[in-house]
Design an enzyme around this catalytic site. Structure first.
Site, mmCIF file in Angstrom:
data_model
loop_
_atom_site.group_PDB
_atom_site.id
_atom_site.type_symbol
_atom_site.label_atom_id
_atom_site.label_comp_id
_atom_site.label_asym_id
_atom_site.label_seq_id
_atom_site.Cartn_x
_atom_site.Cartn_y
_atom_site.Cartn_z
ATOM 1 C CE LYS A 25 -4.064 1.725 2.316
ATOM 2 N NZ LYS A 25 -3.363 3.172 2.254
ATOM 3 C CE1 TYR A 26 4.994 0.837 -4.125
ATOM 4 C CE2 TYR A 26 2.805 -0.456 -4.272
ATOM 5 C CZ TYR A 26 4.340 -0.467 -4.434
ATOM 6 O OH TYR A 26 4.851 -1.506 -4.967
#
Length: 671
Positions: free
Chosen positions: A404-405
DNA sequence: TGATCTTGGCC
DNA sequence: CTTGTGG
DNA sequence: CCACAAGGGCCAAGATCA
């Protein structure tokens, strides 16, 4: 009815309303004036402003509230309850006499509504809001100009005048409103500020101020729905030098024309785009659905070019005969369709005309569905606290983990002609912000890719090292009129989903398939366009998942997303889930089967609730089996357990918070 | 003009 | 983004 | 459980003022 008669009528009604000062209908509505905690000026976050009692001066020296003539536009406290609702919804009683669109009054008719509201409140309980809104949307005896009222009213009710992806800002601060109030009501700043401090809502200030108004500058012209809406559009359209005065004049006029406090309150709240009626998107969609199930416009003048509206209706009498569950089923099915349409094409200007044509039916989804250059509302992930909760929610299904950037979510549209649009998570158009991404599109488009809609996370990335930068770096980018040569902060798009390809929606395909299409048909460009890093796993892989999660954190990501891969569980063997009865495969399968049978008609969860027999079979499992089914499809605007997010929450711990997805669980239940 | 303040967008 | 609240 | 409201930290843009 002539203008004059109308005006007289309205005035009379208004007087009556004023007399029966804000008839509180329900206890909850009292919350409007319940605001303790005035919070001086309640401007947004910053602005140190410890200043309490110091009265505002015009042209403040630097110690004062800098913008002395401003009434803040943020608020405290909730306004719930139907008192406010009734005021906002106003007198669009489309069931009675036919008032031309241009004259449809903004004021509501308390004599007509208050008794009805009492009744609704008593009989329908929580359904009162929907019932009321639906009543107001009912289209009987309409012409196409009347139809426009529905549209307009919906916009006004939702604190907006256009969908988010079409930029139409009012560009109004509180200052214009206080100026207008000063001028129209003859109050000074000090009094206004005092009132504002007391209530914390510009609309309430207008209410009080209007009551104190001692003179009129000119004869008020009754406000109409169309008039107000048009004024808003004019205000939004005014731009450039001198625009402030144009806006100011329009605001002044609105407040002059507002009859009495209550109308002023909602005119001002409309101007602030903060109605606080507790009825926004979902509520309106439900109300629209019900209204269109019950009624349709009947065109009185067939010689015109008016289209005819012939979709089927439900009769109130029939509905009354239904059992409670059956009725809920009827409402629910309609609501799901309308919501599904809006999730795919979030624009009332598209939805309502389509509803007028076909009513509430599956066909609506065809008329008002996914399309290029119109953003769909993104699918969301449920938040999970720790790994064990995650695995529990996954019910033993296969899943994918993804980094999850720490960036900004982006929806990229590209049509067959190569035109590109990029939208933010909240559907703002940000094509202009990322000309570099736009330029990238031709290069990532592989053979055989025509049109598409894909989704990913835009992250600031160092082009030479490939190192990921934090979110804050990304926000340093310019946002408007970005020239591709002037970009100082390079970004990479980490793609994770594909919702549309070559003219065909992919929403109903399993995630595994969408992802496979994405990864096989598009072309990676290092540090510019890549896939999110991912790992497929099963419930037995908790250690691996945990390790993946740690990798994500080390990689400057916020955590991981976990997504169901397939629609039907591909169980190798129906091994008895003898102990625990936790994941319980058999009921899963049955549930899933039920869902997929009814899914094509958007039956969804409602349908599965109907089959209560299966639950009876295994009484001990009933408790865990009532979970919503896990879907691998892309469900716009829904927050389901088929996507889970785990990681550091931003708002809770802006800086350096510890991951909330603690490595708590090595203690997994067997297997 | 540059400093200062407001707004509205992102998480 | 998160939390709180009310139905 | 859901939908609505509101809260916070951060930033670029733009408006306004000195």
């Amino acid at each position: 009815m002539t203008d004059e008669e109308l005006a007289r009528k309205l005035q009379a009604e208004w007087d009556q309303e004023e007399a029966s000062v804000s008839t509180k209908i329900s206890g909850t509505s009292a919350s409007i004036s319940n605001d303790k905690e005035p919070d001086a000026f309640a401007t947004r976050s910053r602005n140190p402003q410890p200043d309490k009692g110091a009265p505002m001066r015009e042209r403040a020296p630097s110690s004062e509230p800098p913008k002395s003539d401003v009434i803040g536009t943020s608020h405290k406290g909730n306004a719930r309850g139907i008192l406010s609702l009734q005021s906002v919804v106003t007198a669009v009683d489309t069931t009675s006499e036919s008032i031309p669109f241009d004259e449809s009054p903004l004021t509501f008719d308390p004599a007509k509504y208050v008794p009805q509201l009492r009744e609704h409140w008593a009989n329908d309980g929580g359904d009162a809001s929907y019932a009321l809104l639906a009543r107001c949307f009912v289209l009987v005896g309409g012409t196409s100009s009347r139809i426009k009222i529905v549209d307009t009213l919906v916009w006004l009710s939702t604190n907006a005048i256009s969908p988010p992806y079409i930029s139409l800002e009012l560009g109004l601060g509180g200052s214009a409103i206080s100026k207008a109030l000063r001028q129209v009501c003859g109050l000074d700043n000090r009094s206004l500020k005092a009132i504002y401090d007391k209530f914390g809502d510009a609309g309430d200030v207008a209410f009080e101020a209007k009551k104190k108004q001692s003179f009129t500058l000119r004869a008020p012209k009754p406000l109409t729905i169309k008039g107000v809406y048009n004024s808003l559009v004019k205000i939004a359209s005014a731009q450039g030098p001198g625009s402030a005065e144009v806006k100011q004049r329009l605001v002044d006029r609105l407040l002059q024309d507002a009859r009495g406090g209550e109308e002023s309150r909602y005119v001002v709240r409309t101007l602030c785009q903060h109605l606080r009626i507790g009825a926004v998107k979902t509520t309106l969609l439900i109300a629209l659905s019900r209204a269109f199930l019950l009624s349709r416009p009947s065109i009185t003048s067939p010689n015109q070019n008016e289209p005819t509206y012939e979709y089927p209706l439900r009769s109130v009498e029939d509905l009354r005969r239904l059992k409670k569950e059956e009725l809920a089923e009827v409402w629910g099915r309609g609501e799901e369709i309308v919501k599904a349409c809006f999730a795919r094409r979030p624009n009332y200007d598209d939805l309502i005309p389509a509803m007028l044509e076909v009513g509430v039916c599956p066909e609506l989804l065809v008329r008002c569905g996914l399309g290029l250059h119109v953003p769909l509302r993104p699918m969301l992930g449920s938040i999970t606290r720790d790994l064990s909760e995650m695995l529990t929610k996954l019910q033993g299904r296969d899943f994918a983990c993804e980094f999850k950037y720490d960036g900004q979510r982006a929806q990229v549209h590209c049509d067959a002609g190569g035109k590109v649009s990029i939208f933010s998570r909240h559907l703002e158009m940000m094509t202009d912000k990322y000309p570099d991404l736009v330029a990238l599109v031709p290069r990532i488009r592989g053979e055989g890719v025509g049109s598409f809609i894909m989704e990913g996370e835009v992250v600031a990335v160092d082009q030479t090292t490939g190192e990921l930068k934090n979110f804050q770096t990304l926000t340093n980018r310019a946002r408007k009129d970005v020239a591709i040569g002037s970009i100082t902060i390079d970004v990479c798009l980490f793609a994770f989903d594909l919702m549309y390809l070559n003219g065909q929606p992919l929403l109903d395909r399993p995630f595994r398939e969408r992802r496979s299409l994405l990864r096989s048909l598009f072309v990676e460009i290092p540090n510019r366009f890549t896939w999110v890093r991912s790992l497929d796993a099963t419930s037995q892989d908790s250690e691996i998942v945990l390790d993946f999660f740690k990798q994500a954190l080390n990689f400057k990501c916020e955590g991981i997303m976990v997504k169901i891969l397939d629609n039907l569980p591909n169980l190798p063997t129906p091994i008895a889930s003898t102990h625990e009865g936790e994941g319980n495969d058999s009921t899963d399968k049955q549930q899933e089967g039920v869902i997929s049978r009814t899914q094509n008609s958007k039956g969804k969860s409602k349908a599965s609730l109907g089959d209560s027999k299966e639950n009876e079979k295994q009484p001990t499992l009933a408790k865990t089996a009532r979970r919503k089914p896990l879907l691998s499809t892309y469900e716009p605007d829904k927050r389901l357990d088929s996507w889970l997010k785990a990681g550091t929450g931003k708002a809770a711990r802006p800086n350096g918070g510890r991951p909330s997805c603690l490595p708590c669980a090595t203690r997994r239940r067997g297997r």
